[in-house]
Design a protein around this motif. Structure first.
Motif, short mmCIF file in Angstrom:
data_model
loop_
_atom_site.label_atom_id
_atom_site.label_comp_id
_atom_site.label_asym_id
_atom_site.label_seq_id
_atom_site.Cartn_x
_atom_site.Cartn_y
_atom_site.Cartn_z
N PRO A 40 -15.64 -8.99 -16.10
CA PRO A 40 -14.42 -9.76 -16.43
C PRO A 40 -13.85 -10.46 -15.21
O PRO A 40 -14.01 -9.99 -14.08
N LEU A 41 -13.25 -11.60 -15.43
CA LEU A 41 -12.57 -12.35 -14.36
C LEU A 41 -11.19 -12.70 -14.88
O LEU A 41 -11.04 -13.62 -15.69
N PRO A 42 -10.17 -11.91 -14.46
CA PRO A 42 -8.82 -12.15 -14.98
C PRO A 42 -8.44 -13.61 -14.81
O PRO A 42 -8.76 -14.25 -13.82
N GLY A 43 -7.78 -14.15 -15.83
CA GLY A 43 -7.51 -15.58 -15.90
C GLY A 43 -8.51 -16.27 -16.82
O GLY A 43 -8.19 -17.26 -17.46
N TRP A 44 -9.70 -15.70 -16.90
CA TRP A 44 -10.76 -16.25 -17.76
C TRP A 44 -11.09 -15.31 -18.91
O TRP A 44 -11.53 -15.74 -19.97
N THR A 45 -10.92 -14.01 -18.64
CA THR A 45 -11.29 -13.00 -19.64
C THR A 45 -10.19 -11.92 -19.67
O THR A 45 -9.20 -12.02 -18.95
N GLU A 46 -10.45 -10.86 -20.42
CA GLU A 46 -9.59 -9.69 -20.40
C GLU A 46 -9.62 -9.02 -19.02
O GLU A 46 -10.50 -9.32 -18.20
N SER A 47 -8.71 -8.08 -18.80
CA SER A 47 -8.69 -7.33 -17.54
C SER A 47 -9.85 -6.33 -17.51
O SER A 47 -10.48 -6.05 -18.54
N LEU A 48 -10.09 -5.79 -16.31
CA LEU A 48 -11.13 -4.77 -16.16
C LEU A 48 -10.85 -3.56 -17.05
O LEU A 48 -11.75 -3.03 -17.71
N ALA A 49 -9.58 -3.17 -17.10
CA ALA A 49 -9.22 -1.98 -17.89
C ALA A 49 -9.43 -2.24 -19.39
O ALA A 49 -9.97 -1.39 -20.11
N ALA A 50 -9.02 -3.41 -19.85
CA ALA A 50 -9.19 -3.74 -21.28
C ALA A 50 -10.67 -3.84 -21.62
O ALA A 50 -11.11 -3.44 -22.71
N CYS A 51 -11.45 -4.35 -20.67
CA CYS A 51 -12.89 -4.48 -20.88
C CYS A 51 -13.52 -3.09 -21.03
O CYS A 51 -14.30 -2.83 -21.95
N GLU A 52 -13.13 -2.19 -20.15
CA GLU A 52 -13.69 -0.83 -20.20
C GLU A 52 -13.32 -0.14 -21.52
O GLU A 52 -14.16 0.50 -22.15
N ARG A 53 -12.05 -0.30 -21.93
CA ARG A 53 -11.62 0.31 -23.20
C ARG A 53 -12.48 -0.18 -24.36
O ARG A 53 -12.96 0.60 -25.18
N ALA A 54 -12.70 -1.49 -24.41
CA ALA A 54 -13.48 -2.06 -25.52
C ALA A 54 -14.93 -1.55 -25.47
O ALA A 54 -15.51 -1.20 -26.51
N LEU A 55 -15.48 -1.46 -24.26
CA LEU A 55 -16.88 -1.00 -24.15
C LEU A 55 -17.03 0.47 -24.53
O LEU A 55 -18.01 0.86 -25.17
N ARG A 56 -16.04 1.29 -24.13
CA ARG A 56 -16.12 2.73 -24.48
C ARG A 56 -16.03 2.88 -26.00
O ARG A 56 -16.71 3.72 -26.59
N ASP A 57 -15.20 2.06 -26.60
CA ASP A 57 -15.07 2.08 -28.06
C ASP A 57 -16.41 1.64 -28.69
O ASP A 57 -16.95 2.31 -29.60
N LEU A 68 -20.02 -4.71 -31.84
CA LEU A 68 -19.52 -6.07 -31.56
C LEU A 68 -18.08 -6.23 -32.05
O LEU A 68 -17.24 -6.81 -31.37
N ALA A 69 -17.81 -5.68 -33.21
CA ALA A 69 -16.45 -5.80 -33.78
C ALA A 69 -15.43 -5.10 -32.87
O ALA A 69 -14.29 -5.56 -32.74
N ALA A 70 -15.86 -4.03 -32.22
CA ALA A 70 -14.95 -3.29 -31.33
C ALA A 70 -14.55 -4.13 -30.11
O ALA A 70 -13.59 -3.82 -29.42
N CYS A 71 -15.30 -5.19 -29.85
CA CYS A 71 -15.05 -6.02 -28.65
C CYS A 71 -14.34 -7.33 -28.98
O CYS A 71 -14.18 -8.17 -28.08
N GLU A 72 -13.94 -7.53 -30.22
CA GLU A 72 -13.21 -8.77 -30.53
C GLU A 72 -11.96 -8.84 -29.67
O GLU A 72 -11.26 -7.83 -29.52
N GLY A 73 -11.68 -9.96 -29.10
CA GLY A 73 -10.50 -10.10 -28.24
C GLY A 73 -10.74 -9.68 -26.80
O GLY A 73 -9.86 -9.80 -25.96
N ALA A 74 -11.94 -9.19 -26.52
CA ALA A 74 -12.31 -8.80 -25.15
C ALA A 74 -13.65 -9.50 -24.84
O ALA A 74 -14.72 -8.91 -24.99
N PRO A 75 -13.59 -10.79 -24.42
CA PRO A 75 -14.82 -11.59 -24.33
C PRO A 75 -15.88 -11.03 -23.39
O PRO A 75 -17.08 -11.11 -23.70
#
Ligand SMILES: O=C(O)CCC(=O)C1=CC=C[C@@H](O)[C@@H]1C(=O)O
Ligand SMILES: [Mg+2]
Length: 331
Positions: A40-57, A68-75
């Motif tokens: 992730p690159l903040p400003g372009w994508t979600e934050s590192l923390a939001a990315c990790e949450r989506a991936l763990r899910d 894939l559905a668990a990652c909607e909103g976390a590009p």
């Protein structure tokens, strides 16, 4: 299945009008025989923390569709999961990722641009000289971090030294409309291929298309590719990490091609897996324009050494099945 964090320092940070990129942190996601990267690159994508949450899910899901559905909103997270899915499917089908993406012709290499960060005239000329000697025929110069007239002087100096180089500029939305017009006017005799994202906002971009060639980058992420195509831009810059995956970036590329607009594959200074994925994306397009993928050399170290080296202005498509670098989960 796994989510593995990484942090990679850059030996050569990228100076942009939006700040300095010095380090890249992210995750490798591995599942069912495929691997994908989220950087992730903040400003372009979600934050590192939001990315990790989506991936763990996503990691808890048993099917690709649910992951894939668990990652909607976390590009960036979706990029990793969809890349892992494509990689697993390509390996199972015994073919390279660009074929799995839908590429119809054999492709051995893709042309790339050199990316030259902000610097004074001398520093800019020296970076361009290095790029030209290395075989690049297309160079993108970062602008917008200094006064418009100073940036125009930098481009003027480069054009005088290299009359045949394909020259792009990228302002990262640093200018207001008057500044962007001033730059386009000052450089109108320099045969720039385009100025990438001179201003924020797709409406202002649309108003500038009559002044000079402009490309959309941030606006593709913020407003969507269709709004950028409606604005009349000359090119759209596509960063798979910011757009939610190689599949979505490829759909955007074909929307552009259908509208007669050039798609330019780029990246958010990603690590080896995502860069390889983006090389495969470019390889899956008919006659790809020089891509913004020559960023691997900026890393002090990488997930896989030397995965997408540039030779003479081209990156060879990694050979083998899937994204074809570094093995996959369980290997
Ligand atoms: O497109 C390229 O040549 C390389 C990547 C690149 O320029 C960028 C990567 C990440 C953030 C941005 O400042 C920048 C861009 O805007 O295109
Ligand atoms: Mg850009």
């Amino acid at each position: 299945m796994s989510v593995e964090a990484f942090a990679l320092p850059l030996a050569t940070p990228l100076e942009t009008a939006a700040g300095r990129i010095e380090e890249r942190e992210g995750f490798l996601f591995a599942a069912r025989g495929g691997t994908g990267e989220a950087t992730p690159l903040p400003g372009w994508t979600e934050s590192l923390a939001a990315c990790e949450r989506a991936l763990r899910d996503a990691d808890e899901k048993e099917r690709w569709s649910a992951a894939l559905a668990a990652c909607e909103g976390a590009p960036a997270a979706r990029h990793a999961v969809s890349q892992a899915c494509l990689d697993a499917r390509a390996r199972a089908a015994d073919r390279p990722l660009y074929r799995e993406l839908g590429g119809e012709r054999e492709c051995e290499r893709v042309p790339v641009n050199a990316t030259v960060g902000d610097a004074d005239v001398e520093g800019t000329l020296s970076a361009v000289e290095t790029a030209v000697h290395a075989g690049f025929e297309t160079v993108k110069v970062k602008v917008g971090a200094r006064a418009v007239a100073a940036d125009a002087d930098r481009l003027d100096a480069v054009r005088s030294a290299y009359p045949r180089l394909e020259l792009r500029a990228d302002a990262n939305a640093a200018w207001d409309e008057a500044e962007a017009r001033a730059f386009l006017d000052a450089t109108s005799g320099l045969d720039l291929a385009y100025v990438e994202q001179p201003v924020p906002g797709v409406d202002a971009l649309a108003r500038l298309t009559s002044v000079g060639p402009v490309a959309a980058d941030e606006s593709v992420v913020d407003a969507g590719v269709d709004a950028c195509l409606d604005a009349g831009v000359a090119a759209v810059v596509l960063k798979p990490m910011a757009l939610g995956g190689l599949d979505r970036a490829r759909d955007a590329a074909f929307a552009a091609l259908d509208a007669g607009v050039t798609p330019v594959v780029s990246n958010t200074v990603d690590a080896a897996y995502a860069r390889s994925g983006a090389v495969h994306l470019a390889a899956s397009l008919p006659d790809p324009a020089p891509a913004g993928l020559a960023t691997g050399g900026r890393f002090a170290r990488d997930l896989v050494p030397d995965a997408t080296p540039v030779r003479n202005g081209y990156i060879a498509v990694p050979r083998g099945n899937g994204h074809a670098i570094g093995g996959s989960a369980g290997e």
